[in-house]
Write an enzyme that holds these catalytic residues in place. Structure first.
Site, short mmCIF file in Angstrom:
data_model
loop_
_atom_site.label_atom_id
_atom_site.label_comp_id
_atom_site.label_asym_id
_atom_site.label_seq_id
_atom_site.Cartn_x
_atom_site.Cartn_y
_atom_site.Cartn_z
N SER A 115 -25.99 12.27 -24.93
CA SER A 115 -26.69 13.55 -25.05
C SER A 115 -28.18 13.32 -24.80
O SER A 115 -28.72 12.26 -25.13
CB SER A 115 -26.49 14.14 -26.46
N CYS A 116 -28.83 14.32 -24.21
CA CYS A 116 -30.28 14.28 -24.00
C CYS A 116 -30.84 15.68 -24.27
O CYS A 116 -30.07 16.64 -24.38
CB CYS A 116 -30.63 13.80 -22.59
#
Length: 568
Positions: A115-116
């Protein structure tokens, strides 16, 4: 197989002693005489020799793994489950170890989450890096990506249960409650992108057991592996801020584009035209979406720090920040005040076991909102509002050399680490300014972020001898990523020769940012790249803006020609 047992309860004394005796009898019935350590009220009875390294260590109750003996495998059980049927708990634990030992020759099973903040580039690049690393090492892996459209390829309970290790490669806070009892390694996305195999090897050797509460253990059948390490303890200020930014972005995107559409239908005074379609669009974008931006930012910064109990105090602090005029700076402060206040109160406030359920739903939200609200009203709110007003006035008054300097700084920051902390700092700063009607820095940041992939594409076409065949082949795909404002498309090129590639890209991005600000370009949406230009009024001075991006790309391309060595 050797077995050792630790039983502990911070609130009760009799039950741990009874559970220890029940386990002793159940073990004896199976021909086992494991050492059993009991921890109650600060006292330790029958302490296990630290030099002992059992094959299986069964942790019963509120046992913190820190300070426990090393063991081949840690399992967990609930005290109440032991008191009901110690034999069944012991049998389940031993069967679990037998199954694990029987499967020792199978490929290692790994599950991962990536995830970012924006959920677009780093999320999927990290997933691909982990998949390639697992294939290289001969391991099985399943990766769940938590991107901009939500979770994809979600992990099933069966896959999690069968996993030997869990890897969280994320630049935002990820809920890891479903991995209770599993060995978990937390990492930023960058190691997964640069060398997935190395990150997997690190996970297999260094992953720590993630804590399971008694309730979770009981629900799992009385035994599972665990650790009591707090999930948020290792997350830094950067990760908390990026979590807030990631949840704020949808409000910024929707609000900014709706306002741009309102201007397209009704002109610059669309907000004053009651009863018109343009006025309706303006109300949705400016009065609804933008109103929620700061509360979302503050709430999810607090959520990242203190989990769900921090969400309400953080959002309340964000609303107060908006009302006071402290804007996004006040929202950031409110989020951190609420998060850390709730987090420390959660540790300090101790209630009887039967009343613990009141903490997350009553005490922590109430006290957290009180502390945050009073701090915003009486301490930090007004000074922050004054600072933001001064910053806004200064930015709006910037002209000529001052504007170019700021644009060069913001644009260059986008290329320094291409998705890392410096890049995200410039992006978060510019995104926050949108709430105050300052759109120039956002344009400079997007121009600076689009330039690195476009400059590399141009260089592969003009100076092919300085690139490998694979890099030349990937040039068109890199250009598409650049057009979509995905700076990370330049990372594979930078990884080969960072000391030469990154300075060249920074030069081009700084040029693009400087020209953008000098030309007065403004951008109302924080993402979308060149495609945002298709929306009326989303970008001002469109042709000048395109010129800025083109000039930056050319500067990067010729800088690459001068810095990179010929390969053929």
């Amino acid at each position: 197989m050797t077995l050792a047992i630790i039983v502990a309860d911070r609130d009760r004394t009799t039950q741990p002693l009874l559970a220890a005796e029940a386990l002793r009898k159940a073990a004896a019935a199976r021909g086992l005489t494991p050492p059993i350590e009991v921890r109650v009220s600060g006292a330790v009875l029958g302490a296990i020799d630290p030099a002992v390294t059992p094959d299986v260590l069964l942790l019963v109750g509120d046992v913190a793994p820190e300070g426990a003996p090393q063991a081949g495998r840690w399992l967990r059980a609930d005290i109440d489950a032991v008191l009901q049927d110690a034999g069944a708990v012991l049998t389940r634990a031993l069967e679990q170890e037998t199954k694990a030992s029987a499967g020792a020759d199978r490929p290692t099973r790994i599950v991962a989450i990536t995830s970012c903040p924006t959920g677009i580039a780093h999320t999927f690049m990290a997933a691909e890096g982990l998949k390639q690393g697992a294939e290289k090492l001969g391991h099985d892996i399943r990766v769940e990506t938590q991107g901009s459209v939500g979770a994809r390829d979600g992990l099933t309970p069966e896959e999690i249960a069968a996993a030997d290790v869990v890897i969280i490669a994320a630049d935002t806070q990820v809920d890891v409650s479903r991995f209770a009892g599993k060995r978990v390694l937390n990492s930023p996305t960058k190691p997964a992108i640069n060398d997935g195999a190395a990150l997997i090897a690190k996970a297999l050797s260094e992953a720590q057991l993630h804590g399971a509460t008694s309730a979770a253990a009981a629900a799992a059948g009385g035994a599972s592996t665990a650790t009591d390490k707090p999930t948020a303890a290792g997350a830094g200020v950067y990760k908390h801020l990026m979590t807030g930014v990631s949840f704020m972005l949808p409000f910024v995107v929707a609000g900014g584009l709706l306002i741009a559409l309102a201007f397209a239908f009704g002109g610059i005074y669309a907000g004053d035209q009651d009863g018109t379609f343009a006025h309706a669009l303006f109300q949705i974008g400016a009065k609804a979406a933008f109103t929620l931006m700061v509360p979302a930012l503050a709430g999810y910064v607090a959520f990242s720090i203190a989990d769900r109990p921090g969400l309400a105090p953080g959002m309340i602090g964000g609303v107060l920040a908006s009302q006071i005029g402290a804007g996004f700076l006040g929202g950031i402060l409110a989020g951190f005040i609420a998060g850390y206040a709730v987090r420390y109160m959660s540790r300090w406030i101790r209630l009887p076991r039967g009343l613990e359920g009141l903490k997350p739903v009553l005490l922590l939200p109430l006290l957290g909102a009180l502390v945050t609200g009073l701090a915003m009203i009486y301490v930090v709110g007004k000074p922050t509002a004054q600072a933001l007003a001064a910053l806004t006035t200064w930015l709006q008054a910037l002209q000529g050399g001052g504007a170019s300097t700021l644009g060069a700084l913001l644009g260059g920051m986008m290329a320094v680490d291409m998705g890392g902390p410096v890049n995200k700092a410039a992006y978060a700063f510019s995104t926050g300014l949108l709430t105050n009607g300052v759109y120039g820095p956002m344009a400079a940041v997007m121009a600076g972020g689009m330039t690195p992939p476009l400059g590399l594409f141009l260089a592969t076409r003009l100076f092919p001898a300085r690139f490998t065949a694979a890099e030349r082949e990937s040039g068109p795909a890199t250009a598409l990523l650049g057009l979509a404002f995905i700076t990370e498309g330049a990372l594979p090129f930078a990884a080969r020769d960072p000391l030469r590639v990154i300075p060249a890209l920074v030069a081009g991005s700084a040029t693009a940012g400087a020209i953008s600000m000098a030309m007065g370009a403004q951008l109302r949406a924080p993402h979308g790249g060149i495609f945002v230009a298709l929306i009326p009024n989303a970008v001002s001075h469109v042709f000048a803006y395109g010129l800025a991006i083109a000039a930056g790309s050319v500067v990067s391309a010729f800088a690459l020609r001068g810095l990179l060595r010929r390969l053929a």
